[in-house]
Motif scaffolding. Sequence first.
Motif, short mmCIF file in Angstrom:
data_model
loop_
_atom_site.label_atom_id
_atom_site.label_comp_id
_atom_site.label_asym_id
_atom_site.label_seq_id
_atom_site.Cartn_x
_atom_site.Cartn_y
_atom_site.Cartn_z
N PHE A 33 0.82 -1.20 0.00
CA PHE A 33 0.00 0.00 0.00
C PHE A 33 0.86 1.26 0.00
N PRO A 34 0.40 2.37 -0.56
CA PRO A 34 -0.78 2.48 -1.40
C PRO A 34 -0.61 1.64 -2.67
N ALA A 35 -1.69 1.00 -3.10
CA ALA A 35 -1.60 0.04 -4.20
C ALA A 35 -1.57 0.69 -5.58
N ILE A 36 -1.14 1.96 -5.64
CA ILE A 36 -1.02 2.65 -6.93
C ILE A 36 0.01 1.91 -7.79
N HIS A 37 -0.38 1.53 -9.00
CA HIS A 37 0.52 0.75 -9.83
C HIS A 37 1.62 1.64 -10.39
N PRO A 38 2.89 1.34 -10.07
CA PRO A 38 3.97 2.25 -10.46
C PRO A 38 4.24 2.26 -11.96
N LEU A 39 3.77 1.26 -12.68
CA LEU A 39 4.02 1.26 -14.13
C LEU A 39 2.82 1.73 -14.94
N ASP A 40 1.61 1.42 -14.48
CA ASP A 40 0.42 1.81 -15.23
C ASP A 40 0.01 3.27 -15.01
N SER A 41 0.37 3.82 -13.86
CA SER A 41 -0.11 5.16 -13.53
C SER A 41 0.67 6.22 -14.29
N TRP A 42 0.09 7.42 -14.38
CA TRP A 42 0.79 8.52 -15.05
C TRP A 42 0.29 9.86 -14.52
N SER A 43 1.05 10.91 -14.83
CA SER A 43 0.62 12.26 -14.49
C SER A 43 1.18 13.22 -15.51
N LYS A 44 0.37 14.23 -15.84
CA LYS A 44 0.83 15.25 -16.78
C LYS A 44 1.38 16.46 -16.04
N TYR A 45 1.35 16.41 -14.71
CA TYR A 45 1.76 17.58 -13.94
C TYR A 45 3.21 17.48 -13.49
N LYS A 46 3.74 18.65 -13.12
CA LYS A 46 5.10 18.73 -12.62
C LYS A 46 5.09 18.41 -11.13
N GLY A 47 6.03 17.61 -10.68
CA GLY A 47 6.07 17.23 -9.27
C GLY A 47 7.08 18.02 -8.48
N ILE A 48 7.43 17.51 -7.30
CA ILE A 48 8.32 18.25 -6.42
C ILE A 48 9.79 17.97 -6.73
N ILE A 49 10.04 16.95 -7.56
CA ILE A 49 11.43 16.58 -7.87
C ILE A 49 11.65 16.66 -9.37
N ASP A 50 12.83 17.08 -9.75
CA ASP A 50 13.24 17.22 -11.13
C ASP A 50 12.84 15.98 -11.96
N SER A 51 12.17 16.22 -13.08
CA SER A 51 11.57 15.10 -13.81
C SER A 51 12.61 14.14 -14.40
N GLU A 52 13.80 14.63 -14.68
CA GLU A 52 14.84 13.76 -15.22
C GLU A 52 15.24 12.70 -14.19
N ASP A 65 10.65 -0.06 -4.57
CA ASP A 65 9.27 -0.43 -4.28
C ASP A 65 9.06 -0.50 -2.77
N ALA A 66 9.95 -1.20 -2.09
CA ALA A 66 9.75 -1.43 -0.66
C ALA A 66 9.93 -0.17 0.18
N VAL A 67 10.92 0.66 -0.18
CA VAL A 67 11.22 1.77 0.72
C VAL A 67 10.68 3.11 0.24
N TYR A 68 10.21 3.17 -1.01
CA TYR A 68 9.73 4.47 -1.49
C TYR A 68 8.29 4.44 -1.96
N PHE A 69 7.95 3.45 -2.76
CA PHE A 69 6.57 3.37 -3.26
C PHE A 69 5.61 3.01 -2.14
N GLN A 70 5.98 2.01 -1.38
CA GLN A 70 5.08 1.61 -0.30
C GLN A 70 5.23 2.56 0.87
N GLN A 71 4.13 2.79 1.53
CA GLN A 71 4.13 3.73 2.63
C GLN A 71 3.08 3.25 3.62
N ASN A 72 3.51 3.07 4.84
CA ASN A 72 2.59 2.50 5.81
C ASN A 72 1.69 3.59 6.39
N SER A 73 0.42 3.56 6.01
CA SER A 73 -0.45 4.66 6.44
C SER A 73 -0.82 4.55 7.92
#
Length: 586
Positions: free
Chosen positions: A430-449, A491-499
């Motif tokens: 969790f969160p179960a957001i799929h890291p490969l299928d998901s997308w965003s057209k917006y700019k985030g907090i970290i340099d996109s490169e 995946d383990a230390v960044y994507f997943q986040q224990n709510s």
Amino acid sequence: MIGTKGIVTAVNGNMVSVRFDGDVSMNEVGYVKVADKRLKSEVIRIRGEISQLQVFEITKGISIGDEVEFTGDMLSVELGPGLLGQVYDGLQNPLPQLAQAAGYFLERGVYLDALPVSNTWQFTPKVKPGDKVERADTLGTVPEGSFTHRIMVPFNLYGSYTVSWVKEAGTYNIRETIAELKDEKGNAVPVKLSFRWPVKRAIDCYEERLKPTEPMVTRVRLIDTFFPVARGGTYCIPGPFGAGKTVLQQITSRFADVDIVIVAACGERAGEVVETLKEFPELKDERTGRSLMERTIIICNTSSMPVAAREASVYTAVTLAEYYRQMGLNVLLLADSTSRWAQAMREMSGRLEEIPGEEAFPAYMESTIASFYERAGIVRLRDGSFGSVTIGGTVSPAGGNFEEPVTQATLKVVGAFHGLSRERSDARKFPAIHPLDSWSKYKGIIDSEKVAYAHGFMRRSSEVEQMMKVVGEEGTSIEDYIIFLKGDLIDAVYFQQNSFDEVDAAVKPERQKYVFAKLLFILGSKFTFADKNEARSWFNKLRQKFLDYNGSQWKSDRFDKLESEIESAVKSQSQGLDKTAEKIIY
Ligand SMILES: Nc1ncnc2c1ncn2[C@@H]1O[C@H](COP(=O)(O)OP(=O)(O)OP(=O)(O)O)[C@@H](O)[C@H]1O
Ligand SMILES: [Mg+2]
């Protein structure tokens, strides 16, 4: 104006056909009279002298010949101080008071004041007699919780007005006239602390709509770093049953960097809604130290309430959001779930015997969904201040199939897509957001490169994993195996986040950037190991340390200690950075 009258000629579920005599317009409100009750309804089709109305209540007992009163007014909400902290149904009835007035089982045909008349508000005038004003200009302010609530010229007063008089500073209730305006013809228009606005019309009292660019921080790493949402933007969270849509929205409503959160619980199970209602008042807003509820509005239509009210709740929610945007505030609207609203549309369309589109949804569903999300936006107001409405909606596609019409219609209009995956939620990632299928057209907090570089690892790691399923670990080269381990680490230390972890549940951008840099260094490092076992056990140890690091208070002694342990482990194993990483990092 005396309203038009009509007679019920047919009843079909929660749709009634009414023969009327006089003028009736689309989206006008009518009341069907049954025994001693008046059931609120909305005109959804007019053909000659017959109109079809959707009834927002259970239609039991309505019979042919029953009388209908049309009001001449569109379905509308009351806008004024006192909205914050309320729990409304889709028709803006305050639910706790409704329960008190009508008993535990909500009775139909009971409608209450949306804003308490007994409350008084400390009004401070901001205009003086003779001032020229237009709609949405501020006449004065009242404090509401921690906000300055603007008392504005009602949005339906088109043209220019002159202030005749305005009440002096003092306490007034929402029914008292606090100012009088004169229109260009000299007619006097009284203004109170509140006014009404039709929910299906977007509030458009701004100078300019801007492109959403600034990120709306949610403190969920996967969102802020990889699939960001912009202030004034839109996003959707499709996910199969039980994949974590509601939990994700709850986390967002607590931590998102906005002033006001409006939650539209649309067609969800009653138990879930009750949980939200119980939980919210107890949650603390870390910015103010007060109850989170003071900056939240909940619009609630459970699966047990009539379906027509779902549509009303979505529109009511977005209208309230736009109202607070007019005060220069940032508002987040969370709709859970838009699929249940679409199902209501399908049911109604079936009753109207319209030509069905894909999966029997009406052909206009797509444009209806689009025009809902289009009400999001960041705007510059007439006084130069900015306000925003960000909309996030969940979609619950049957069987988790994202090809179905509601998900597809939503994907066409939103700026970010957080697709929840059954596979990940089953694995309790969790969160179960799929890291490969998901997308965003917006700019985030970290340099996109940098983000793209890290994301690339995830993709390659997943490819290696697929391959390993076929050829086995033995058939995989050590280089590929290290790529797999690196992907597994992010995946383990960044994507997943224990709510449910006090520290890890919500991570500020500052910390995300800091930790991401550490991680990027590990991803970019060239490692050599004697064999796969050594590699695996080294990465396992690193992962565990990183998880402890994530769970430690930002910049605490423990945090510093774990960080230096991680760094020395990496240093002693790394043979330097690969070329791409070197370019990106420095
Ligand atoms: N971020 C999370 N951290 C830990 N556990 C979670 C998280 N998200 C979801 N869960 C677990 O998954 C369960 C189901 O989540 P949730 O109710 O949000 O799913 P849903 O997608 O809204 O389901 P439905 O389709 O039934 O509405 C939760 O009760 C919780 O145990
Ligand atoms: Mg849910």
